[in-house]
Structure formats: structure tokens, C-alpha cells
Design a protein around this motif. Structure first.
Motif, short mmCIF file in Angstrom:
data_model
loop_
_atom_site.label_atom_id
_atom_site.label_comp_id
_atom_site.label_asym_id
_atom_site.label_seq_id
_atom_site.Cartn_x
_atom_site.Cartn_y
_atom_site.Cartn_z
N ALA A 33 20.73 -56.39 103.06
CA ALA A 33 20.95 -57.09 102.21
C ALA A 33 19.98 -58.29 101.71
O ALA A 33 18.97 -57.92 100.47
CB ALA A 33 22.15 -57.58 101.00
N SER A 34 19.88 -59.35 102.55
CA SER A 34 18.54 -60.35 102.29
C SER A 34 17.46 -59.31 102.19
O SER A 34 16.39 -60.46 101.55
CB SER A 34 18.73 -61.55 103.32
N LEU A 35 16.79 -58.51 102.42
CA LEU A 35 15.77 -57.95 102.67
C LEU A 35 15.24 -57.11 101.39
O LEU A 35 14.11 -56.70 101.63
CB LEU A 35 14.91 -57.07 104.30
N ALA A 36 16.05 -56.55 101.17
CA ALA A 36 16.15 -55.32 99.91
C ALA A 36 15.86 -56.31 98.56
O ALA A 36 16.18 -57.57 98.10
CB ALA A 36 17.50 -54.66 99.77
N PRO A 37 15.41 -56.34 97.71
CA PRO A 37 15.31 -56.24 96.25
C PRO A 37 16.74 -56.13 95.98
O PRO A 37 18.03 -55.56 96.64
CB PRO A 37 14.19 -55.18 95.22
N PRO A 38 17.04 -57.17 95.12
CA PRO A 38 18.34 -57.70 94.62
C PRO A 38 19.14 -56.87 93.81
O PRO A 38 20.23 -56.09 93.98
CB PRO A 38 18.01 -59.00 93.48
N ARG A 89 18.34 -53.14 94.81
CA ARG A 89 18.59 -51.81 95.92
C ARG A 89 19.41 -52.78 96.80
O ARG A 89 19.67 -51.99 98.51
CB ARG A 89 17.66 -51.84 96.68
N ARG A 90 20.42 -53.39 96.81
CA ARG A 90 21.16 -54.48 98.24
C ARG A 90 22.01 -53.30 98.66
O ARG A 90 21.91 -53.02 99.50
CB ARG A 90 22.33 -55.54 97.36
N ALA A 91 22.80 -52.56 97.47
CA ALA A 91 24.23 -51.24 98.29
C ALA A 91 22.72 -49.90 99.06
O ALA A 91 23.77 -49.72 100.39
CB ALA A 91 25.08 -51.08 96.89
N LEU A 124 22.24 -47.55 104.15
CA LEU A 124 21.03 -47.56 105.49
C LEU A 124 21.65 -47.34 106.40
O LEU A 124 21.42 -46.86 107.44
CB LEU A 124 19.26 -47.54 104.64
N VAL A 125 22.05 -48.90 106.40
CA VAL A 125 22.21 -49.61 107.96
C VAL A 125 24.05 -48.58 108.55
O VAL A 125 23.76 -48.03 109.18
CB VAL A 125 23.08 -50.90 107.98
N MET A 126 24.21 -48.25 107.97
CA MET A 126 26.06 -47.36 107.62
C MET A 126 25.45 -46.44 107.78
O MET A 126 26.60 -45.40 108.28
CB MET A 126 26.55 -47.78 105.80
N LEU A 127 24.33 -45.29 107.47
CA LEU A 127 23.67 -44.12 107.86
C LEU A 127 23.94 -44.04 109.41
O LEU A 127 24.07 -42.93 109.83
CB LEU A 127 23.09 -44.52 106.74
N ARG A 165 23.83 -45.90 96.34
CA ARG A 165 23.19 -45.62 95.43
C ARG A 165 23.81 -46.15 94.21
O ARG A 165 23.34 -46.93 93.48
CB ARG A 165 22.58 -44.29 95.20
N LEU A 166 25.02 -45.27 93.70
CA LEU A 166 25.77 -45.49 92.71
C LEU A 166 26.22 -47.49 92.04
O LEU A 166 26.24 -47.84 90.90
CB LEU A 166 26.90 -44.71 92.49
#
Length: 411
Positions: free
Chosen positions: A143-148, A150-152, A157-160, A283-284
Motif C-alpha cells: 500500500a505504501s508503494l502504490a498511489p493512494p 490504488r491501495r486496495a 495483488l499480494v493476496m493474489l 478494485r471495488l
């Protein structure tokens, strides 16, 4: 109402955004490395369920006794998530992730060498200890590496890695266990975990722990009502999925009338559903966190009660099994909400999410078993799932009510 409007911004929000910009090029490789760790954990957690007869025969115990090693692992998750998150709160993120995955590798390789039943239980507990903290810290890093906005999706992607393990990793490890002995499955898991250590060290940026992080500050998360309420949503609302899935094989054979050889093909639909649900749910959640959680709890109820009506029909229950898999969609949303409500104690809160899911596993399987034992039939697990989904809705409603009450007081 989105969670952004209901909750105060995280104290590290600006620094998170800055880190996301400075490490923009590292996002893809870092998330891939973290996802491989999730794949290892997911494979190690679920493969034992398909190898219980082999484990029981080798360790000279009954199959129900062999099932206790599953409970030992789950107990390790519940204990390890808060314990390791608090003790290692001040560790740099990359070093902590490598240490957690190294412990997981050692626990699985040692499990492969277990000489007896007692040591197997102890080693499965050890293997479960880093599970929750790894996913919690990995979610924070992603989440810290993603744009605000796109955190979820980053958490998804980690949970994938975890969800894809049910589709790819578990069948491969089970095949190995059946042809080379159950110990080979845990060797495979341990080796994947060892590879993860190398990938994380190579591709995950060396992020420091939050400024002022300490065990006492992390424990402060436990004083926040919203943390407990969010954990309650997962522990209760998510339990319905396990009330059904824990007994899906006898439902398919005894009620639907499918042959034992057909069951694995239907169960693969569950894995596909998990992958799809994880991607869509994350995404939702990026669009509206609160509405996503509310909508998915309703979806939870509809899908689970549907089992009671679709079970007699092969095509209908196959579709329903896929839909039961999609219920994992709520996991990224709850992970992000925990990170938002935890304030400056995010490591513990993020790790506790997986303790809540393991409690949901235990609660759902227990209540589903009670309904079956009471003579209500295999399909009664769908009604148990509905009741748990409604319980999750009630906890979520209380959480939203408290949010609005806090906002009115602030105004």
C-alpha cells in the motif's frame, strides 16, 4: 458514504504518498516478490487437508487425530500475528519480511522431518506463527508503494498469491505428496519460502519502520473500538464461507450425488472464484471502501443461503461453489479499513486481520458441524452461513454508526 469521509486520514498518509512516488519503479517487482510469499503460505496452509490419510498412516494416528495438525497451524497464526507484530514493530520492513519468511521456511522443512505426531503438531504451530504478520506487513508495504487511490488493489495483488495457491500450488503439492510421500509437499513449500526470502531481499525497497514505532504504540491499536469492530466483521461475517466449504465434499457426494472423482474438478471452481473475487473486490474497495464492505456482506448472505437450494443440482451447485470462492473479495477491503482505523499502530492491526480470518475458519466449521450433528442435514451449513453473514452485517452497522457519531461530535 466512503471510508475516506468517515475516518480520519492515516497519520502516515503524506509520507506514504511520497514513498509511493519515490519507489514507483519498484512497485511491480516488489509486489511480485511479496505475492510469491503469499503463494508459499497459501500452499502450506491448505495442502495438508488433501494429505491427511497419508499423514495419519505414516504417523500411526487416526485421520481425525491427524486433523489436529490443521488446528495447530491455525493456532500458530492466531498467536503469532499479534505477538510478532508487537515484538518486531521497530524493525525495518524488508528485514522483518525476510525474517518472517525464513521462519516459515524452517517450520515447513522441519515439518517434513517430523519423527512423530507430537513433534508434527509443534512444528505446524511454529510454521503458522509468521503467517498473519507476514501478510500484514506485506500489505502495508504494498500500500505504501502504490498511489493512494490504488491501495486496495495493491493489497489485492499480494493476496493474489494466497488465492492462486488454492488453484495451482495446492494441487501440485498434493500430487507430490501422494506420489513421493506427504513430506515432499512440505519440502516444496519450504523451498518456495526460501526463494521468497531471496526475492524480497532483492526487490522490496528497504523501508524503515514508522517513526516512533514501538511495542507499546502497536498495543495501542487494541484500545481503538473501530479496530475491534473491523476484526469482528471478518471473524463473524467471513465465517459463513468456512461453514459451507468445510463440508463441501459431503455436500457434493451425499446431496448432489457426484462421484468422488468429480469433486476435485468442482473444487477447482472454488479456487477460480477466490482469484476472481480477490481482483474484483480490491478494485471495488479502491472506489468506495465502506460501500464495498456493505455490498460484499449482502453478497455473502445471498451466495451462502443459495447453497441450501442449489445443492441437489450438479450444474447449479458447481456455479454456487465458484460464487462461494468469490466471497474472499472482502479480505482486501477489511485489510485497508484496519490500516485506516489503526492510526499509528498499523502493523499490529494489519496482522490481526489474518487472526480474524482464522477465527472465522474455526467458528464457521464448528457451527456448521453443530448444525449437521443436530440432524439438520448437510445443506443446513448454507443457513449457518446466512446467519454469520447477518452477524457480520450487524457488526458493520455498529461500526458505521460509531463513525458517524464520532464525526458529529467532532463537528
Amino acid at each position: 458514504m466512503s471510508s475516506a469521509s468517515a475516518l480520519p486520514p492515516s497519520p502516515d498518509a503524506s509520507s506514504t504518498s511520497a514513498r509511493a512516488v519515490s519507489h514507483e519503479g519498484a512497485f511491480g517487482p516488489a509486489v511480485l516478490a511479496l505475492g510469491v510469499g503469499g503463494f508459499a503460505i497459501g500452499t502450506g496452509e491448505f495442502v495438508i487437508m488433501g494429505l491427511l490419510p497419508e499423514v495419519a498412516r505414516d504417523l500411526t494416528v487416526t485421520i481425525p487425530q491427524a486433523g489436529h495438525v490443521i488446528s495447530a497451524y491455525a493456532l500458530g497464526v492466531v498467536i503469532g500475528a499479534p505477538l510478532l507484530a508487537v515484538l518486531a514493530a521497530h524493525w525495518p520492513r524488508r528485514r522483518l519480511l525476510v525474517a518472517l519468511m525464513a521462519l516459515f521456511a524452517i517450520g515447513n522443512l522441519a515439518s517434513a522431518m517430523s519423527p512423530d505426531y507430537a513433534s508434527m503438531n509443534v512444528l505446524r504451530l511454529v510454521a503458522g506463527l509468521p503467517h498473519g504478520t507476514y501478510f500484514g506487513v506485506a500489505a502495508l508495504v504494498a500500500a505504501s508503494l502504490a498511489p493512494p487511490a490504488r491501495r486496495a488493489s495493491a493489497v489485492g495483488l499480494v493476496m493474489l498469491g494466497l488465492t492462486s495457491a488454492t488453484l495451482v500450488g495446492v494441487p501440485i503439492a498434493t500430487w507430490l505428496g501422494q506420489h513421493l510421500g506427504w513430506r515432499a509437499a512440505f519440502v516444496m513449500v519450504g523451498l518456495i519460502a526460501a526463494v521468497t526470502c531471496v526475492l524480497v531481499q532483492r526487490f522490496v525497497p528497504d523501508l524503515p519502520a514508522p517513526q516512533g514505532a514501538s511495542p507499546s504504540r502497536e498495543l495501542g491499536a487494541l484500545t481503538r473500538p473501530q479496530v475491534w469492530l473491523t476484526l469482528g466483521i471478518g471473524a463473524i461475517g467471513f465465517g459463513g464461507m468456512f461453514s459451507v466449504f468445510s463440508y463441501i465434499k459431503p455436500i457434493l457426494t451425499e446431496v448432489t450425488g457426484l462421484s468422488v472423482n468429480t469433486v476435485p474438478m468442482v473444487l477447482s471452481l472454488f479456487g477460480l472464484g477466490m482469484v476472481a473475487g480477490n481482483l474484483v473486490g480490491s478494485r471495488l474497495a479502491d472506489k468506495s471502501l465502506t460501500r464495498t464492505i456493505a455490498g460484499l456482506l449482502v453478497w455473502n448472505a445471498l451466495v451462502l443461503v443459495g447453497v441450501a437450494f442449489t445443492a441437489p443440482y450438479a450444474v447449479a451447485i458447481s456455479i454456487n461453489v465458484f460464487l462461494v470462492g468469490t466471497l474472499v473479495a472482502i479480505a482486501p477491503a477489511l485489510q485497508i479499513r484496519l490500516m485506516d482505523v489503526a492510526g499509528d499502530a498499523q502493523t499490529l492491526a494489519a496482522a490481526l486481520n489474518h487472526s480474524a480470518f482464522n477465527l472465522a475458519n474455526a467458528l464457521g466449521a464448528w457451527l456448521g458441524g453443530m448444525a449437521i450433528a443436530a440432524g439438520l442435514g448437510w445443506t443446513s451449513t448454507g443457513w449457518v452461513g446466512l446467519a454469520l453473514a447477518l452477524g457480520g452485517m450487524a457488526v458493520f452497522g455498529l461500526s458505521v454508526w460509531q463513525d458517524r457519531r464520532t464525526l458529529r461530535r467532532g463537528a
